[in-house]
Design a protein around this motif. Structure first.
Motif, short mmCIF file in Angstrom:
data_model
loop_
_atom_site.label_atom_id
_atom_site.label_comp_id
_atom_site.label_asym_id
_atom_site.label_seq_id
_atom_site.Cartn_x
_atom_site.Cartn_y
_atom_site.Cartn_z
N MET A 39 -15.20 1.99 -11.76
CA MET A 39 -15.37 0.56 -12.04
C MET A 39 -15.42 -0.24 -10.73
O MET A 39 -16.25 -1.14 -10.58
N ALA A 40 -14.55 0.07 -9.79
CA ALA A 40 -14.54 -0.64 -8.52
C ALA A 40 -15.84 -0.41 -7.75
O ALA A 40 -16.38 -1.33 -7.14
N LEU A 41 -16.35 0.81 -7.81
CA LEU A 41 -17.61 1.13 -7.13
C LEU A 41 -18.77 0.37 -7.78
O LEU A 41 -19.63 -0.18 -7.08
N ASN A 42 -18.78 0.31 -9.10
CA ASN A 42 -19.82 -0.44 -9.79
C ASN A 42 -19.74 -1.93 -9.46
O ASN A 42 -20.77 -2.57 -9.20
N ASN A 43 -18.54 -2.48 -9.45
CA ASN A 43 -18.38 -3.89 -9.10
C ASN A 43 -18.84 -4.17 -7.68
O ASN A 43 -19.49 -5.20 -7.41
N TYR A 44 -18.52 -3.27 -6.76
CA TYR A 44 -18.94 -3.44 -5.36
C TYR A 44 -20.46 -3.40 -5.26
O TYR A 44 -21.07 -4.23 -4.58
N ALA A 45 -21.07 -2.46 -5.99
CA ALA A 45 -22.53 -2.38 -5.98
C ALA A 45 -23.16 -3.65 -6.55
O ALA A 45 -24.17 -4.13 -6.03
N ASN A 46 -22.56 -4.20 -7.58
CA ASN A 46 -23.05 -5.46 -8.14
C ASN A 46 -22.97 -6.58 -7.13
O ASN A 46 -23.89 -7.40 -7.01
N ARG A 47 -21.86 -6.68 -6.39
CA ARG A 47 -21.72 -7.72 -5.38
C ARG A 47 -22.78 -7.54 -4.28
O ARG A 47 -23.35 -8.52 -3.80
N LEU A 48 -23.02 -6.30 -3.87
CA LEU A 48 -24.05 -6.05 -2.86
C LEU A 48 -25.42 -6.51 -3.34
O LEU A 48 -26.17 -7.16 -2.61
N ALA A 49 -25.74 -6.17 -4.58
CA ALA A 49 -27.05 -6.55 -5.13
C ALA A 49 -27.19 -8.07 -5.21
O ALA A 49 -28.26 -8.61 -4.96
N GLU A 50 -26.11 -8.75 -5.55
CA GLU A 50 -26.15 -10.20 -5.68
C GLU A 50 -26.44 -10.91 -4.36
O GLU A 50 -26.95 -12.03 -4.37
N VAL A 51 -26.10 -10.28 -3.25
CA VAL A 51 -26.38 -10.92 -1.96
C VAL A 51 -27.62 -10.33 -1.30
O VAL A 51 -27.86 -10.52 -0.11
N GLY A 52 -28.40 -9.58 -2.08
CA GLY A 52 -29.67 -9.08 -1.57
C GLY A 52 -29.61 -7.76 -0.84
O GLY A 52 -30.60 -7.34 -0.26
N ARG A 53 -28.49 -7.11 -0.88
CA ARG A 53 -28.35 -5.82 -0.20
C ARG A 53 -28.57 -4.70 -1.21
O ARG A 53 -27.75 -3.85 -1.45
N ARG A 54 -29.77 -4.71 -1.80
CA ARG A 54 -30.09 -3.83 -2.91
C ARG A 54 -30.13 -2.35 -2.52
O ARG A 54 -29.74 -1.50 -3.33
N ASP A 55 -30.58 -2.03 -1.34
CA ASP A 55 -30.59 -0.62 -0.91
C ASP A 55 -29.17 -0.06 -0.87
O ASP A 55 -28.93 1.05 -1.32
N GLU A 56 -28.26 -0.83 -0.31
CA GLU A 56 -26.87 -0.40 -0.26
C GLU A 56 -26.26 -0.31 -1.66
O GLU A 56 -25.48 0.60 -1.95
#
Length: 62
Positions: A39-56
């Protein structure tokens, strides 16, 4: 950058910290804490995507 984007960027640090804590807990007791780590990994990935860091974000999800 508007205030919404700034808030999203600021959310990365706590999400990263939560991910690190969940990782430590999962190492200590994987049966109990692996779902929290996921869940923490998914949340972190969501935050990355929200700021445009989609590759990460995509890398984090895989």
């Amino acid at each position: 950058m508007n205030s919404y984007a700034i808030r999203r960027a600021e959310a990365l640090a706590p999400a990263d910290e939560a991910l690190a804590c969940a990782g430590v807990l999962a190492e200590a007791n994987s049966a109990a804490y692996t779902p929290d780590l996921a869940m923490a990994l998914n949340n972190y990935a969501n935050r990355l995507a929200e700021v445009g860091r989609r590759d990460e974000a995509e890398f984090a999800r895989n």
